[in-house]
Design a protein around this motif. Structure first.
Motif, PDB file in Angstrom:
ATOM      1  N   GLN A   1       2.643  14.582 -13.627  1.00 33.82           N
ATOM      2  CA  GLN A   1       1.555  15.061 -14.470  1.00 33.82           C
ATOM      3  C   GLN A   1       1.417  16.578 -14.363  1.00 33.82           C
TER       4      GLN A   1
ATOM      5  N   ALA B   1       3.322  10.131  -9.714  1.00 30.60           N
ATOM      6  CA  ALA B   1       2.598  10.342 -10.968  1.00 30.60           C
ATOM      7  C   ALA B   1       1.872  11.681 -10.961  1.00 30.60           C
ATOM      8  N   LYS B   2       1.319  12.073  -9.821  1.00 28.34           N
ATOM      9  CA  LYS B   2       0.642  13.372  -9.725  1.00 28.34           C
ATOM     10  C   LYS B   2       1.618  14.514  -9.949  1.00 28.34           C
TER      11      LYS B   2
ATOM     12  N   ARG C   1       0.826  -1.201   0.000  1.00 29.36           N
ATOM     13  CA  ARG C   1       0.000   0.000   0.000  1.00 29.36           C
ATOM     14  C   ARG C   1       0.862   1.253   0.000  1.00 29.36           C
TER      15      ARG C   1
ATOM     16  N   ILE D   1       2.411   1.714  -3.476  1.00 29.07           N
ATOM     17  CA  ILE D   1       1.439   2.184  -4.465  1.00 29.07           C
ATOM     18  C   ILE D   1       1.092   3.647  -4.225  1.00 29.07           C
ATOM     19  N   LEU D   2       0.903   4.041  -2.970  1.00 28.06           N
ATOM     20  CA  LEU D   2       0.592   5.441  -2.670  1.00 28.06           C
ATOM     21  C   LEU D   2       1.749   6.357  -3.058  1.00 28.06           C
TER      22      LEU D   2
ATOM     23  N   GLU E   1       3.883   5.770  -5.515  1.00 28.58           N
ATOM     24  CA  GLU E   1       3.864   5.830  -6.979  1.00 28.58           C
ATOM     25  C   GLU E   1       2.770   6.781  -7.472  1.00 28.58           C
ATOM     26  N   VAL E   2       1.628   6.764  -6.814  1.00 27.11           N
ATOM     27  CA  VAL E   2       0.540   7.661  -7.200  1.00 27.11           C
ATOM     28  C   VAL E   2       0.953   9.112  -6.974  1.00 27.11           C
ATOM     29  N   GLU E   3       1.604   9.397  -5.872  1.00 26.00           N
ATOM     30  CA  GLU E   3       2.076  10.762  -5.604  1.00 26.00           C
ATOM     31  C   GLU E   3       3.103  11.205  -6.642  1.00 26.00           C
TER      32      GLU E   3
END
Length: 120
Positions: A44, A40-41, A30, A33-34, A36-38
């Motif tokens: 972007q 990516a944000k 978890r 993944i969190l 990686e999401v940060e």
């Protein structure tokens, strides 16, 4: 992993009720993944570059048209144009698919099947 976390939250199951080995794996995955999401944000947000239209007289109109057609989130009219564009693509695709059915095709003077003039 995030879906599993949502399920645990929905059913009001606390992580301490899981086995120790499972909790360690769950937390590790978890957190990864969190992270990686940060990342990516942040990437972007950095990718979005403001277009340079120069210093001409029509710059404000160029920018407005660019936003209207390229950024559907910029205004209500841009959303409508985006939906209209998607709708036209769907109608065109359906027309091309219907044109392949033998019962929808017209015949030329030699009796050979040709595209339906109403759909072409």
């Amino acid at each position: 992993v995030l879906d599993f976390a949502d399920d645990l939250e929905f059913w009001m199951i606390k992580e301490i009720n899981l086995e120790i080995c499972c909790v360690d794996k769950f937390n590790t995955r978890r957190d990864h993944i969190l992270a990686e999401v940060e990342k990516a944000k942040h990437i972007q947000q950095e990718v979005e570059v403001e277009e340079d239209f120069g210093d001409g007289y029509f710059v404000q109109y160029q920018r407005a048209l660019w936003d209207l057609f390229e950024k559907p989130q910029s205004s209500f009219c841009a959303k409508l144009i985006s939906l209209l564009s998607i709708g036209l693509v769907l109608v065109s695709t359906v027309g091309m698919c219907l044109n392949t059915f033998p019962w929808m095709q017209a015949q030329d003077v030699n009796g050979d099947p040709v595209d339906n003039p109403k759909l072409a």
